[in-house]
Scaffold this motif. Structure first.
Motif, mmCIF file in Angstrom:
data_model
loop_
_atom_site.group_PDB
_atom_site.id
_atom_site.type_symbol
_atom_site.label_atom_id
_atom_site.label_comp_id
_atom_site.label_asym_id
_atom_site.label_seq_id
_atom_site.Cartn_x
_atom_site.Cartn_y
_atom_site.Cartn_z
ATOM 1 N N MET A 99 1.718 6.220 11.665
ATOM 2 C CA MET A 99 1.449 6.100 10.222
ATOM 3 C C MET A 99 2.384 6.921 9.347
ATOM 4 O O MET A 99 2.536 6.632 8.169
ATOM 5 C CB MET A 99 -0.011 6.462 9.928
ATOM 6 C CG MET A 99 -0.433 7.850 10.336
ATOM 7 S SD MET A 99 -0.764 7.931 12.112
ATOM 8 C CE MET A 99 -0.959 9.677 12.376
ATOM 9 N N VAL A 135 -4.321 10.766 9.095
ATOM 10 C CA VAL A 135 -4.285 9.383 8.653
ATOM 11 C C VAL A 135 -5.617 9.160 7.944
ATOM 12 O O VAL A 135 -6.573 9.912 8.196
ATOM 13 C CB VAL A 135 -4.048 8.441 9.865
ATOM 14 C CG1 VAL A 135 -5.157 8.547 10.896
ATOM 15 C CG2 VAL A 135 -3.855 6.995 9.449
ATOM 16 N N LYS A 145 0.030 3.360 16.351
ATOM 17 C CA LYS A 145 0.028 3.437 14.899
ATOM 18 C C LYS A 145 0.742 4.711 14.478
ATOM 19 O O LYS A 145 0.172 5.797 14.494
ATOM 20 C CB LYS A 145 -1.418 3.432 14.408
ATOM 21 C CG LYS A 145 -1.548 3.477 12.916
ATOM 22 C CD LYS A 145 -2.988 3.219 12.521
ATOM 23 C CE LYS A 145 -3.251 3.623 11.086
ATOM 24 N NZ LYS A 145 -2.348 3.038 10.124
ATOM 25 N N GLN A 178 0.846 -1.204 0.000
ATOM 26 C CA GLN A 178 0.000 0.000 0.000
ATOM 27 C C GLN A 178 0.879 1.250 0.000
ATOM 28 O O GLN A 178 0.576 2.243 -0.643
ATOM 29 C CB GLN A 178 -0.937 0.001 1.214
ATOM 30 C CG GLN A 178 -1.811 1.261 1.293
ATOM 31 C CD GLN A 178 -2.879 1.205 2.373
ATOM 32 O OE1 GLN A 178 -3.431 0.147 2.663
ATOM 33 N NE2 GLN A 178 -3.189 2.339 2.973
#
Ligand code: 3PY
Ligand code: ZN
Length: 637
Positions: free
Chosen positions: A286, A447, A284, A117
């Motif tokens: 990101m 995000v 997370k 991704q």
């Protein structure tokens, strides 16, 4: 062939045929079905050969590929016991306790989700994953989890790869029955870009579990508990899986000037997530902003303040994130996310192979068969070449990420988007503007989907030669991008500290924002009635009965699903076409093997491609299992 089927059928040969023999003997029609499939397949290949794959914009005619080598494994051997077996045995609560008590550090392999991704615009096809999934599960049962689903992969599967994401999940589940499969879910936004009705997200979670997901990494793009908590509850009530409630890390807890996202803020958020019933806390990161010493502080604080295991995710955009893992491991983090070497680094996760080496002889070492792991890295390195057209072009780590804070997954998409807007030469202006827009918005968590809004705004300003000052001074005269209006209306929830009021007024003009959950404004889905209507619209089916997972795809992405459905009607299931041919067609003389749905294989050879006739039609000649077949393709050039 149909006549052959009749003549060769046992009942016919024994002379026991009754009047309804043809009608009642389904096998007789099978050959017609597979002939149909074969026709659809060559229609697809013919189209790509003549017109190219619509998703591929520019081909390098000199590009060559090497055949990826599939690492050897025990094809007939049993699957060694792994984390999935343990979860089944212990249940989620006890499993989490087990993880917390482990001394060694564990690894999540993100190769099949976040890595591609973030490096290849999410284009990795199931075909390349399934070639190695079983072998990997047999060779590496020590892996904690395989992140294989969710995030942007759901949308991209349907929109660009024309695959059924649920079919991917089921196939991976079957290939890796011993390992935990993990997905990323955006809280109330599911795997989409906006809030969905609660009962739709609940059903989606339930079906994700039914079809193979074990670990649900749940986050909200504004760190809003009111989006995270209901999703944790769905996992707890509708599945036997693990709810990994996640906090998205932004800013820099070591910077005394940044007072919004402090260590105290994150510890409180983690406590809220634990209290909401999460089995694991995810950090997370990101955009890859969590620096090594900050990681040490954060993980140490969480270790002492909360009672559930901690799972750390980062992106190596700056290139220093292995150091972050080292410090986090020293501070006691339980699991870290890594990607196999060939698909690691930069906007993706740190290098699995190298992180394992880094920890050799460390007291928290997790012993992994490194030569084998390197074979998988080499496999992905070779596979990656098939996707060269989707590479972002980023060649080295960038320290600028600490200023613009663009998530890894978005960074690799922003370049092609900028190119699409004719702004390729102003890419760095866009990344700088991204940082400025974030300030303007009051320093929000960025995000998916909030990051997309900041990106849209940055591109809008650059392409219209507007500045932040212009927005501040005459915002009420500007017509903002739709996604910006939606954010300020509260459709993605509420940011930490609320929206900047003056800006909100200029963006919304006369519209009134809401301050409660966006889901409160959405009608629940009436599954029974709506499914019947759905079946009527898509009645031609997909060579099988439509089920609840198809309906969920449709509810999340109505237009995209319809596009994928029509593609399927015309071309059949394209999931098993080799990647090189899926994107770039075939060259005369080339011979490929394609597995059809029901396990039947076709040997397809391209014989020749004719010239366009006066109507612009091109005849493409194939041989299928030795028989000549030609298709006419309209040349779109
Ligand atoms: C996603 O939501 O797809 C992400 O990967 C966010 O980082
Ligand atoms: Zn990520």
């Amino acid at each position: 062939p149909f006549l052959d089927n009749i003549l060769q059928h046992e009942t016919f040969r024994k002379g026991e045929v009754t009047v309804n023999f043809i009608r009642d003997t389904k096998e007789l029609f099978k050959i017609r079905e597979s002939r149909n499939r074969a026709t659809k397949l060559v229609n697809f290949l013919g189209d790509v050969i003549v017109n190219g794959n619509p998703d591929v914009k520019k081909i390098d005619p000199t590009k060559t590929f090497v055949e990826p080598v599939i690492p050897k494994f025990e094809e007939n051997g049993a699957f060694p016991k792994g984390t999935k077996n343990l979860l089944t045995e212990l249940g989620p609560e006890q499993f989490a306790q087990w993880l917390k008590n482990e001394k060694k550090v564990h690894f999540t392999d993100t190769t099949m989700r976040d890595a591609h991704q973030s490096l290849l615009a999410t284009r990795m096809r199931s075909y390349d994953m399934l070639k190695v999934a079983e072998g990997f599960a047999k060779n590496h049962p020590e892996v904690f989890s395989m992140e294989v689903w969710g995030g942007a992969t759901f949308d991209v599967c349907l929109r660009f790869l024309r695959e059924n994401p649920w079919e991917r999940l089921r196939a991976l589940r079957k290939a890796m029955p011993n390992l935990l499969l993990q997905m990323l879910i955006r809280g109330s936004n599911g795997v989409g870009y906006t809030a969905y009705p609660d009962n739709l997200v609940g059903k989606f979670v339930e079906q994700s579990w039914e079809n193979g997901v074990d670990v649900f990494r749940i986050f909200d793009s504004l760190n809003w508990m009111e989006s995270i908590a209901p999703c944790i509850e769905h996992v707890r009530t509708r599945t036997q899986g693990l709810a990994e409630g996640s906090l998205c890390y932004t800013g820099d807890i070591l910077d005394p000037k940044r007072t919004k996202y402090t260590l105290e803020y994150y510890v409180q958020l983690a406590k809220d997530i634990e209290n909401a019933g999460a089995h694991i806390i995810g950090i997370k990161d990101m955009a890859g902003l969590l620096k090594p010493y900050a990681a040490y502080e954060l993980v140490s604080a969480l270790k002492s303040e909360i009672n559930i295991p901690i799972h750390l995710h980062t992106h190596d955009t700056s290139s220093v994130q292995s150091a972050t893992y080292l410090k986090a491991i020293e501070a006691g983090v339980d699991v870290v996310d890594v990607a196999l070497g060939g698909l690691s680094g930069l906007t993706a996760q740190p290098n699995f192979n190298a992180v394992v080496e880094m920890l050799k002889f460390h007291e928290r070492e997790n012993v992994v068969d490194i030569p084998k792991l390197n074979e998988y890295s080499n496999y992905w390195e070779a596979v990656r070449e098939y996707y060269y057209v989707f590479e972002s072009g980023l060649k080295a780590g960038t320290g600028e990420v600490y200023q613009h804070e663009i998530p890894g997954g978005q960074y690799s998409n922003l370049k092609p988007q900028a190119q699409g807007l004719g702004l390729a030469d102003r890419f760095h202006e866009i990344t700088r503007m991204y940082g400025e827009v974030n300030e303007l918005f009051g320093d929000i968590v960025k995000v998916t989907p909030s990051s997309k809004v900041v990106g849209d705004m940055a591109q809008y300003l650059v392409s219209n030669n507007l500045t932040i000052e212009d927005v501040k001074e005459r915002g009420e005269t500007i017509s903002f991008p739709q996604s910006v209006v939606s954010l300020f209306k509260g459709e993605l929830g509420q940011p930490v500290g609320g929206f900047p009021k003056a800006l909100q007024k200029s963006v919304l003009k006369d519209q009134k924002p809401f301050t409660n959950r966006p889901n409160a404004h959405l009608e629940p889905v009436d599954f029974e009635t709506e499914f019947k209507e759905f079946e009527k619209v898509f009645k031609k089916g997909m060579g099988r009965a439509l089920d609840i997972t198809d309906f969920l795809s449709y509810k999340l992405y109505p237009k995209v699903f319809t596009g994928a459905y029509n593609h399927h009607l015309k071309y059949g299931n394209v999931m098993n076409i080799p990647t090189k041919n899926f994107f770039y067609g075939m060259t005369p003389g080339e011979e490929i093997i394609v597995q059809l749905d029901q396990g039947k294989t076709l040997l397809v050879q391209l014989i020749s491609v004719g010239d366009p006739n006066e109507e612009g039609k091109v005849t493409v000649f194939f041989k299928i299992n030795g028989q000549t077949r030609n298709v006419e393709v309209q040349d779109a050039s």
